[in-house]
Motif scaffolding. Structure first.
Motif, PDB file in Angstrom:
ATOM      1  N   PHE A   1       0.894  -1.260   0.157  1.00 37.26           N
ATOM      2  CA  PHE A   1      -0.183   0.012  -0.032  1.00 37.26           C
ATOM      3  C   PHE A   1       0.839   1.197  -0.160  1.00 37.26           C
ATOM      4  N   TYR A   2       1.944   1.092   0.415  1.00 34.89           N
ATOM      5  CA  TYR A   2       2.827   2.150   0.669  1.00 34.89           C
ATOM      6  C   TYR A   2       3.169   3.319  -0.350  1.00 34.89           C
ATOM      7  N   PRO A   3       3.564   2.488  -1.746  1.00 37.43           N
ATOM      8  CA  PRO A   3       4.093   3.527  -2.859  1.00 37.43           C
ATOM      9  C   PRO A   3       3.057   4.270  -3.190  1.00 37.43           C
ATOM     10  N   CYS A   4       1.540   3.919  -3.351  1.00 34.15           N
ATOM     11  CA  CYS A   4       0.451   4.566  -3.674  1.00 34.15           C
ATOM     12  C   CYS A   4       0.093   5.789  -2.883  1.00 34.15           C
ATOM     13  N   LEU A   5       0.230   5.530  -1.488  1.00 34.51           N
ATOM     14  CA  LEU A   5       0.002   6.562  -0.556  1.00 34.51           C
ATOM     15  C   LEU A   5       0.930   7.555  -0.754  1.00 34.51           C
ATOM     16  N   TYR A   6       2.365   7.118  -0.769  1.00 35.42           N
ATOM     17  CA  TYR A   6       3.409   7.993  -0.827  1.00 35.42           C
ATOM     18  C   TYR A   6       3.515   8.856  -2.070  1.00 35.42           C
ATOM     19  N   PHE A   7       3.228   8.359  -3.219  1.00 38.93           N
ATOM     20  CA  PHE A   7       3.340   9.266  -4.605  1.00 38.93           C
ATOM     21  C   PHE A   7       1.961  10.063  -4.276  1.00 38.93           C
ATOM     22  N   PHE A   8       0.847   9.403  -4.133  1.00 43.46           N
ATOM     23  CA  PHE A   8      -0.412  10.348  -3.938  1.00 43.46           C
ATOM     24  C   PHE A   8      -0.200  11.525  -3.073  1.00 43.46           C
ATOM     25  N   SER A   9       0.635  11.297  -2.062  1.00 45.35           N
ATOM     26  CA  SER A   9       0.422  12.393  -1.084  1.00 45.35           C
ATOM     27  C   SER A   9       1.456  13.267  -1.642  1.00 45.35           C
ATOM     28  N   ILE A  10       2.406  13.147  -2.243  1.00 43.77           N
ATOM     29  CA  ILE A  10       3.289  14.227  -3.015  1.00 43.77           C
ATOM     30  C   ILE A  10       2.516  14.939  -3.930  1.00 43.77           C
ATOM     31  N   TRP A  11       1.867  14.131  -4.981  1.00 45.07           N
ATOM     32  CA  TRP A  11       1.262  14.802  -5.997  1.00 45.07           C
ATOM     33  C   TRP A  11       0.263  15.812  -5.502  1.00 45.07           C
ATOM     34  N   ASP A  12      -0.420  15.385  -4.374  1.00 45.51           N
ATOM     35  CA  ASP A  12      -1.685  16.141  -4.045  1.00 45.51           C
ATOM     36  C   ASP A  12      -1.215  17.379  -3.229  1.00 45.51           C
ATOM     37  N   ALA A  13      -0.196  17.107  -2.531  1.00 43.27           N
ATOM     38  CA  ALA A  13       0.480  18.539  -1.867  1.00 43.27           C
ATOM     39  C   ALA A  13       1.071  19.646  -3.066  1.00 43.27           C
ATOM     40  N   VAL A  14       1.780  19.050  -3.848  1.00 47.89           N
ATOM     41  CA  VAL A  14       2.239  19.867  -5.332  1.00 47.89           C
ATOM     42  C   VAL A  14       0.924  20.643  -6.000  1.00 47.89           C
TER      43      VAL A  14
END
Length: 151
Positions: free
Chosen positions: A71-84
């Motif tokens: 689950f971690y990669p999707c959570l991680y990259f979604f968090s980055i994209w959403d913040a940007v």
């Protein structure tokens, strides 16, 4: 409010949810931080990271709970994209593609991390997925460029 997308990107790389807090999105930041903590603990991720940094790859593989770690990669990259995105970056309609492909490639790297060797070296559940970030981002940018050029 500081709308610097690069700053939000860097804080989100440090810890999912921090970029959302800096963007004033407290609920979203809290949800992402709780999910990060839950997945991290359930996957034994901190122990896996420590073992990997010490070169104890076989032990890292044994300690990793792949069912949770996936689950971690999707959570991680979604968090980055959403913040940007919330900070005003990524205005292009397909700006999410490098993040999506990075998450996909890291997940694939994680799937094969217990057995795939590169030049005879087993990299394990931390180093191999990190290596897979780069082709994911590059392919995401290439596909984004192709789509933008054909639209």
């Amino acid at each position: 409010m500081n709308r610097n997308p690069f700053e939000k990107l860097m804080w989100s790389i440090a810890l999912p949810g921090l970029g959302q807090f800096l963007n004033g999105k407290q609920f979203k930041g809290t949800a992402l931080l709780i999910l990060e903590f839950l997945i991290n603990v359930q996957a034994n991720f901190n122990q896996v990271i420590i073992l990997s940094f010490h070169g104890e790859i076989v032990d890292a593989i044994k300690h990793a709970d792949y069912q949770w770690l996936m689950f971690y990669p999707c959570l991680y990259f979604f968090s980055i994209w959403d913040a940007v995105k919330d900070a005003g970056g990524g205005k292009d309609i397909y700006s999410f593609l490098p993040y999506v492909f990075a998450a996909f490639f890291v997940t694939v790297g994680l799937i094969f991390s217990s057995s795939l060797t590169i030049f005879g070296v087993l990299l394990g559940p931390v180093w191999l997925p990190i290596l897979f970030v780069f082709p994911g981002i590059i392919i995401g940018f290439i596909i984004k460029k192709i789509i933008n050029n054909t639209s």
